[in-house]
Design an enzyme around this catalytic site. Structure first.
Site, short mmCIF file in Angstrom:
data_model
loop_
_atom_site.label_atom_id
_atom_site.label_comp_id
_atom_site.label_asym_id
_atom_site.label_seq_id
_atom_site.Cartn_x
_atom_site.Cartn_y
_atom_site.Cartn_z
N ASP B 44 0.82 -1.21 0.00
CA ASP B 44 0.00 0.00 0.00
C ASP B 44 0.85 1.27 0.00
OD1 ASP B 44 -2.41 -1.24 -0.22
OD2 ASP B 44 -2.85 -1.29 1.92
N ASP B 289 -7.24 27.43 -42.81
CA ASP B 289 -6.68 26.07 -42.70
C ASP B 289 -7.47 25.22 -41.72
OD1 ASP B 289 -5.55 27.53 -40.54
OD2 ASP B 289 -4.07 25.93 -40.28
N GLY B 424 -5.24 19.59 -43.08
CA GLY B 424 -6.05 19.62 -44.28
C GLY B 424 -5.35 19.25 -45.58
N LEU B 425 -4.35 20.02 -45.95
CA LEU B 425 -3.72 19.79 -47.24
C LEU B 425 -3.01 18.45 -47.27
CD1 LEU B 425 -2.39 23.30 -48.21
CD2 LEU B 425 -4.24 21.99 -49.26
#
Lengths: 440, 528
Positions: B44, B289, B424-425
């Protein structure tokens, strides 16, 4: 001078269930089911955090309140085992008991027997309660549970050549022993396959072509252990397993040091060679070569003071190795000492006047640390960072459990576990940290 | 998992919530001059590991184990506990010693309260026994109960501060970025002209608890715990409170307005300034973007209550669709449904990690926001993932300021999302031309998967063998297979070079081991 002190204190270590971390990798097609509370599960995921196998061959049967009053755990455990079987199709399940099971006096042995019959494969109970075992002794419990799968007799299809092994006929005993069945050597301990391969290679070079290891990764391929067997432990914490082998198999358990460090490995190999009547003269040169390979590291270690706080039960063999490196071991703290299985290590340490503390008291150790001013402290995971902040250099004891440290070939890895923290400190001092002041 | 009451033991691989023990030590360990005695078995003591590893603790964590071992089982553990408490009292001289129960002490039915009552007359420190069920209660419940208990114990009537002031209830060690959040909320309140009277439990002493009542308002920052203490302070001392985790623009606005209203301060300009077109949040969100990178992307969210709710809001605020949102806080189901209703296609509670894992696999999201557990699942199925909630690990204890709450928290989240999701691109190009041959990272993951599932390494790689084929004998091949896959190629090359230089025609174990000794002793710096 009697150098073993007992403090019956509180020290920082892990619960034995932590041993599933390496055991579930060692025993193939297995599943490790820990019967315990939320705390057990939370501990494992916290302590083994860095290497959590998110979806691994171990899991928890978490006790719910209804389990506390139930007459027998078999039904509930059976449901959990069924789920494990459906998902993993294991060939063996280890049911590890914990403190709670211990306190509740739940009889998992009976349940496991019933479940083995019901499922048609071994469901083996192992006692890993933290009440009376420490960290690495979980391995002892699991190996002990595996003993029934260690055959007493070789299968009938044993190759013929095995019956007449030339390699042990030696001296005056040869006549007598020739008539007896072949003796086999079994190394004991859950070490990696590559460590096993190295040790087998060393022994083969010395004239012992057949070396068995327990446990094998495959539960169906466990080696024969009977009164003809010479058993040599690889780990210092397998006491229950060895006791049962002595008692029930009447095998000879060699009393030697552990093959940790070139010195330990050499004595280990010598003891085996003597037992099997083999020439030991080449071992000296092997050991010397191993030490030569370590020379750059030894230069770093010589004269340093190292202290073990005590955690994984490897402390005594490690301390003995360090004394052979001309390190001053200021204290070897260890949770527990089995004086029979560690006899040779203890003798060497006493010869070298190393202070050994069993079940040390951490608070007292903190005071002694101030006195000793060790260059390196080997301590449990829970305490290293605070010690570093206090100005000590530390090594994690758990690394010695997870690294491959046995034999001549691994000696370099072993010694680097000690030199690396020292080199790091030195590197930091050279690169900007000297001006912080506290690192001195 | 979870307590339906009748059912017996449950199979679990992972706990989303910690234990009562971890909850109590989170509260007590965050405070000053409070020492905790843990009455339980050796293991513990693992709470020390959390403090010293995750929080990189620089002092010995304030926890001492009163070990229950075989001797204590046989003779009773009371003597051990008494001895430990006395020693802690003398050595550490804390104001308070918390004697915490564990699963084991609970099952042993130890009467810790009786021990504390007798012993408390002799100790300098005040002894407190948390009123929790260590076996049954989970982390947040225990934190909530224990916070309430100590507030009730120490808070006394005090005159209010002249200036409007608040208490921050919640920040503690081992929380998810909570100490970073605390700094962010402090600076936010400073901008608004609101003083902070006290923070609990982080950094609090007994004096802090006594002086809680000087504040005009309690702010409970996380819904999982702390509200009961606020409720108590309201009932007993008439202090108003709000419970709010300000993540994303809407919840932050609500948070700021709620405080402004009570403080009688104008906050509109502060909000507008942070959301102005010239501000970082608006510039990011409106940037073209992010139209291709984020708008309409499919996310899934899973975590504790506060972070799952907050992140679902935040994702919608930047145009991301939330396919589902879930929490493991089963006790908060109703509130969860109510807070998220309408923001996610599906809302649920669940604390079975495998179920969540399968759900992720089947949903095929563009991004996963989850706990460390979901990070594992996402890695397994190769989806981008951000960890937004406990359970956390060392990566979630960053050194650089990394709040989750407030406007700074949002800015940081946007950066994290941006660096995680496929942009994205890049995505367009991949869709057009197909994926590149996998980079090292992905290959590693894939190979590791294989290694983990089959434990079967590949044979020596002939393509990397180079000029003049070297034969590997059976033993040597076996040894090579034992080398971890990610360094196997290197080991093979080094060994072969070594062998060639020394004129070996075949690689044997002897060659491997000699080569290892040679290379290892050359690298003195201990890189392994």
């Amino acid at each position: 001078m009697e150098r073993v002190e007992r403090e019956n204190g509180c020290f920082h270590t892990f619960c034995p269930i932590a041993s599933v971390a390496w055991l579930h990798r060692k025993i193939k097609d297995s599943f490790f089911l820990i019967v315990g509370t939320h705390t057990c599960a939370h501990f494992i995921q916290t302590a083994l955090d860095v290497m959590v196998y998110a979806h691994s061959r171990f899991g928890f049967a978490v006790l719910e309140e209804s389990d506390l009053v139930s007459a027998s755990p078999t039904e509930e455990l059976g449901k959990v085992v069924q789920q494990v079987v459906d998902e993993w199709h294991p060939k063996v399940i280890f049911v590890l008991s914990t403190c709670s099971v211990d306190i509740l006096k739940m009889d998992l042995e009976v349940s496991c027997k019933d479940l083995s019959t019901r499922f048609g494969f071994p469901v083996l109970p192992a006692s890993t309660s933290g009440i009376d075992r420490s960290f690495t002794q979980g391995e002892d419990a699991v190996l002990h549970a595996l003993l029934p799968f260690v055959p007493k007799e070789a299968p009938a299809v044993e190759p013929v050549e095995e019956k007449k092994p030339r390699w042990f006929s030696f001296g005056k005993e040869s006549e007598k022993e020739k008539a007896e069945p072949a003796r086999n050597l079994v190394l004991i301990g859950a070490v990696t396959d590559s460590t096993i391969q190295q040790l087998q290679w060393e022994l083969k070079q010395l004239g012992l072509p057949k070396v068995d290891v327990f446990p094998d990764g495959d539960i169906r391929k466990m080696p024969v252990i009977n009164e003809q067997t010479v058993v040599v432990p690889l780990q210092p914490y397998l006491n229950d397993t060895l006791a049962t082998i002595r008692r029930e198999r009447r095998a000879k358990v060699l009393s030697t040091v552990f093959p940790i460090g070139p010195d330990g490995t050499a004595r280990f190999l010598e003891a085996i060679c003597l037992e099997f009547g083999l020439d030991t003269s080449r071992i000296k040169e092997k050991e010397a070569q191993a030490w030569r390979d370590l020379e750059p590291q030894l230069q770093i270690l010589r004269g340093k003071k190292i202290m073990f706080l005590g955690d994984n039960l490897l402390e005594l063999p490690l301390a003995r190795f360090l004394t052979s490196c001309d390190v001053q071991v200021v204290e070897a703290g260890t949770p527990y000492i089995h004086s029979k299985d560690l006899q040779q290590e203890l003798e060497l340490l006493k010869e070298r006047d190393v202070r050994i503390v069993e079940s040390p008291d951490f608070t007292k150790q903190l005071q002694r640390m101030q006195e000793y001013k060790p260059d390196l402290v080997v301590a449990g995971l829970g305490i290293c960072n605070p010690l570093e902040a206090m100005g000590f250099t530390t090594a994690w004891s758990i690394e010695f459990t997870f690294a491959q440290i046995h034999g001549f070939v691994n000696a370099i890895d072993l010694i680097k576990l000690f030199t690396k923290p020292l080199l790091k400190r030195q590197a930091l001092m050279e690169h900007g940290w000297a001006e912080a002041g506290w690192l001195e | 998992m979870g307590g339906s009451g009748v059912a017996g033991m449950k199979l679990a691989y992972w706990m989303y919530e910690g234990t009562a023990l971890s909850g109590i030590t989170r509260v007590a360990g965050s405070m000053q001059k409070v020492h905790t005695v843990i009455h339980g078995p050796q293991g513990d003591g693992y709470v020390n590991v959390m403090y010293s590893m995750l929080e990189r603790f620089h002092t010995i964590p304030p926890f001492t184990l009163s070990t229950i071992g075989r001797r204590e089982m046989a003779q009773g553990s009371r003597a051990r506990l008494v001895e430990t408490v006395r020693r802690v009292d003398a050595q550490h001289q804390p104001d308070v010693i918390v004697i915490t129960p564990t699963c084991s002490s609970t099952l042993l039915q130890e009467d810790l309260l009786a021990v504390a009552r007798t012993l408390g007359k002799q100790t300098k420190a005040k002894l407190i026994v948390p009123n929790v069920n260590a076996f049954r209660d989970l982390e947040h419940r225990a934190m909530d109960d224990f916070l309430t208990q100590i507030v009730a114990e120490f808070a006394t009537e005090q005159p209010k501060t002249e200036q409007f002031s608040v208490n921050l209830i919640g920040p503690s060690y081992l929380g998810f970025h909570q100490l970073h959040d605390m700094q962010e909320i402090r600076s936010m309140l400073e901008s608004l002209g609101v003083a902070v009277n006290a923070v609990i439990p982080y950094g609090a002493s007994i004096k802090t608890l006594q002086e809680l009542t000087k504040a005009h308002l309690n702010i409970c920052l996380y819904h999982e715990y702390g509200q009961s203490a606020c409720e108590l302070l309201k009932e007993k001392f008439g202090i108003d409170y709000i419970v709010a985790t300000p993540i994303g623009i809407r919840l932050t606005s609500q948070f700021v307005k709620a405080i402004g209203e009570r403080a009688g301060l104008p906050v509109e300009s502060y909000i507008r300034q942070n959301l102005a077109p010239s501000g970082t949040i608006a510039r990011f969100t409106k940037s073209v973007d992010s139209l291709s990178a984020l708008f309409g992307k499919r996310a899934v969210v899973f975590g504790d209550y506060s972070h799952a709710v907050g992140m679902t809001h935040l994702l919608r605020e930047i145009g991301v669709r939330v396919v589902w949102a879930g929490t493991y806080m089963k006790t908060m189901e109703k509130a969860f449904q109510a807070s998220i209703g309408g923001l996610a296609d599906e809302v649920f509670v669940c604390d079975d990690f495998q179920e969540i894992s399968h759900k992720i696999r089947d949903t095929h999201p563009d991004i996963v926001l989850g706990t460390q557990m979901e990070r594992h699942s996402a890695a397994r199925f190769n989806f981008p993932c951000i960890v937004i909630s406990s359970p956390a690990h060392i990566l979630n204890f960053p050194l650089f300021p990394a709040p989750v709450l407030g406007y700074q928290g949002m800015t940081r989240m946007l950066d994290t999302i941006n660096s995680t999701i496929k942009l994205g691109l890049e995505e367009h190009l991949v869709n057009m031309f197909g994926e590149d041959s996998p980079g090292m990272g992905e290959e590693d993951t894939a190979q590791e998967q294989v290694a983990v599932t089959s434990d079967m390494p590949k044979a020596p790689d002939k393509t990397t063998a180079g000029e003049g084929e070297l034969k590997w004998d059976a033993e040597a091949t076996k040894a090579l297979k034992q080398v971890p896959f990610f360094v196997r190629g290197k080991v093979q090359r080094n060994t072969e070079n070594y062998a060639r230089e020394r004129g070996y025609s075949e690689v044997t174990l002897e060659v491997i081991y000699a080569a290892k000794a040679y290379f290892e002793s050359k690298s003195n710096q201990g890189e392994r």
